[in-house]
Design an enzyme around this catalytic site. Structure first.
Site, mmCIF file in Angstrom:
data_model
loop_
_atom_site.group_PDB
_atom_site.id
_atom_site.type_symbol
_atom_site.label_atom_id
_atom_site.label_comp_id
_atom_site.label_asym_id
_atom_site.label_seq_id
_atom_site.Cartn_x
_atom_site.Cartn_y
_atom_site.Cartn_z
ATOM 1 N N LYS A 13 0.837 -1.217 0.000
ATOM 2 C CA LYS A 13 0.000 0.000 0.000
ATOM 3 C C LYS A 13 0.867 1.259 0.000
ATOM 4 O O LYS A 13 0.638 2.177 -0.781
ATOM 5 C CB LYS A 13 -0.901 0.047 1.255
ATOM 6 C CG LYS A 13 -1.835 -1.124 1.411
ATOM 7 C CD LYS A 13 -2.691 -0.982 2.665
ATOM 8 C CE LYS A 13 -1.904 -0.993 3.955
ATOM 9 N NZ LYS A 13 -1.225 -2.284 4.250
ATOM 10 N N ARG A 88 -9.034 1.250 9.063
ATOM 11 C CA ARG A 88 -8.651 -0.141 9.330
ATOM 12 C C ARG A 88 -9.745 -0.881 10.072
ATOM 13 O O ARG A 88 -9.613 -2.076 10.337
ATOM 14 C CB ARG A 88 -7.390 -0.153 10.179
ATOM 15 C CG ARG A 88 -6.122 -0.500 9.432
ATOM 16 C CD ARG A 88 -4.988 -0.518 10.418
ATOM 17 N NE ARG A 88 -3.838 -1.225 9.969
ATOM 18 C CZ ARG A 88 -2.790 -0.659 9.369
ATOM 19 N NH1 ARG A 88 -2.794 0.624 9.098
ATOM 20 N NH2 ARG A 88 -1.749 -1.395 9.050
ATOM 21 N N ARG A 127 11.585 -6.083 4.639
ATOM 22 C CA ARG A 127 11.312 -4.631 4.550
ATOM 23 C C ARG A 127 12.356 -3.832 5.320
ATOM 24 O O ARG A 127 12.688 -4.149 6.458
ATOM 25 C CB ARG A 127 9.911 -4.318 5.091
ATOM 26 C CG ARG A 127 9.654 -2.802 5.196
ATOM 27 C CD ARG A 127 8.201 -2.431 5.146
ATOM 28 N NE ARG A 127 7.410 -2.933 6.252
ATOM 29 C CZ ARG A 127 6.093 -2.750 6.355
ATOM 30 N NH1 ARG A 127 5.435 -2.100 5.410
ATOM 31 N NH2 ARG A 127 5.452 -3.232 7.395
ATOM 32 N N ARG A 160 11.653 -2.041 11.006
ATOM 33 C CA ARG A 160 10.582 -1.575 11.880
ATOM 34 C C ARG A 160 10.413 -2.500 13.075
ATOM 35 O O ARG A 160 10.480 -3.719 12.933
ATOM 36 C CB ARG A 160 9.277 -1.488 11.086
ATOM 37 C CG ARG A 160 9.088 -0.105 10.469
ATOM 38 C CD ARG A 160 7.952 -0.066 9.520
ATOM 39 N NE ARG A 160 6.716 -0.632 10.063
ATOM 40 C CZ ARG A 160 5.549 -0.569 9.459
ATOM 41 N NH1 ARG A 160 5.453 0.046 8.295
ATOM 42 N NH2 ARG A 160 4.487 -1.114 9.996
ATOM 43 N N ARG A 171 -0.400 -9.247 13.384
ATOM 44 C CA ARG A 171 -0.981 -8.175 12.559
ATOM 45 C C ARG A 171 -1.852 -8.740 11.436
ATOM 46 O O ARG A 171 -2.859 -8.139 11.060
ATOM 47 C CB ARG A 171 0.132 -7.299 11.989
ATOM 48 C CG ARG A 171 0.755 -6.414 13.065
ATOM 49 C CD ARG A 171 2.103 -5.895 12.675
ATOM 50 N NE ARG A 171 2.039 -4.976 11.557
ATOM 51 C CZ ARG A 171 3.075 -4.676 10.785
ATOM 52 N NH1 ARG A 171 4.232 -5.234 10.993
ATOM 53 N NH2 ARG A 171 2.923 -3.809 9.812
#
Ligand code: ADP
Ligand code: ADP
Ligand code: ZN
Length: 213
Positions: A13, A88, A127, A160, A171
């Site tokens: 996203k 969300r 990531r 992160r 998540r």
């Protein structure tokens, strides 16, 4: 033009929102980025959000909605915006809708970036993010030119806190439970579009441009 990006954590996203923002000159609003900025700056909002984020849970709706509505009331949002990571939950979507209704406005496009759960853990473990400018990379799929260094600003890339495999699993559960129902919410409004998020970044972007044109 008001756009909502939907999709699991790690679906791409943010990567796509950044490209849409550049192409159409719209502000890219990421609630995750706003929370992380507040954490870095040590604000009360940041302190409150951090515990939820590190646990892979959602920050409570009340706090998140207040922050987002404040952001979209900014002058730079008059011509539209891209929301990345908001809404969300159904209550968040309803709160946004209610606020837009008062202005006689609505969300024009909801773009669901589809990536199966099996691919997500790999996406997240690779990531790397720039703490300074927010650019996102992937060790394997989208590596920076120089290892560990941001192409855009030269800062050192970081992992992160919430991208650890255990937290990613949590998540994903939260996503299926609380966020996925938004797909039906926007479908009913007649603004839902789906793209295959497993394709290359540039191919996903082409698909999105075709939807927006
Ligand atoms: P990702 O890019 O992996 O989807 P984000 O950067 O959007 O993750 O969000 C990171 C974390 O910030 C979320 O796991 C959640 O704790 C919090 N967060 C971000 N947006 C929202 C939101 N709209 N509602 C509640 N919590 C949010
Ligand atoms: P989200 O905002 O949905 O959490 P990101 O845009 O941060 O997702 O992307 C998650 C990870 O996957 C990042 O490391 C990013 O560089 C990488 N990525 C994004 N899009 C693609 C793609 N189409 N193919 C492969 N990797 C991708
Ligand atoms: Zn950078």
């Amino acid at each position: 033009m008001k756009i909502v990006m939907l999709g699991a954590p790690g679906a791409g996203k943010g990567t796509q929102a950044e490209k849409i923002a550049a192409e159409y000159g719209l502000p890219h609003i990421s609630t995750g980025d706003i929370f992380r900025k507040n954490i870095k700056e040590g604000t009360d909002l940041g302190k409150e959000a951090k515990g939820y984020m590190d646990a892979g849970k959602l920050v409570p709706d009340e706090l998140t909605v207040r922050m987002l509505l404040d952001r979209v009331s900014g002058d730079d949002c008059r011509g539209g915006y891209i929301l990345d990571g908001f809404p969300r939950t159904i209550p968040q979507a309803e709160a946004l809708d209610g606020e837009l209704k008062k202005l006689g406005e609505d969300i024009d496009f909801a773009i669901d970036v589809e990536v199966p759960d099996e691919n997500i853990v790999k996406r997240m473990s690779g990531r790397r993010a720039c703490p300074k400018c927010g650019a996102t990379y992937h060790l394997e799929f989208i590596p920076p030119k120089k290892e560990g260094i941001c192409d855009e600003c030269g800062a050192e890339l970081t992992i992160r806190d919430d991208d650890k495999p255990e937290t990613v699993k949590k998540r994903l559960d939260v996503y299926h439970d609380q966020t996925q129902p938004l797909i039906e919410f926007y479908e009913k409004k007649g603004v839902l579009h789906t793209v295959d998020g497993t394709a290359d970044v540039s191919d996903v972007f082409e698909a999105i441009k075709n939807i927006l044109k």
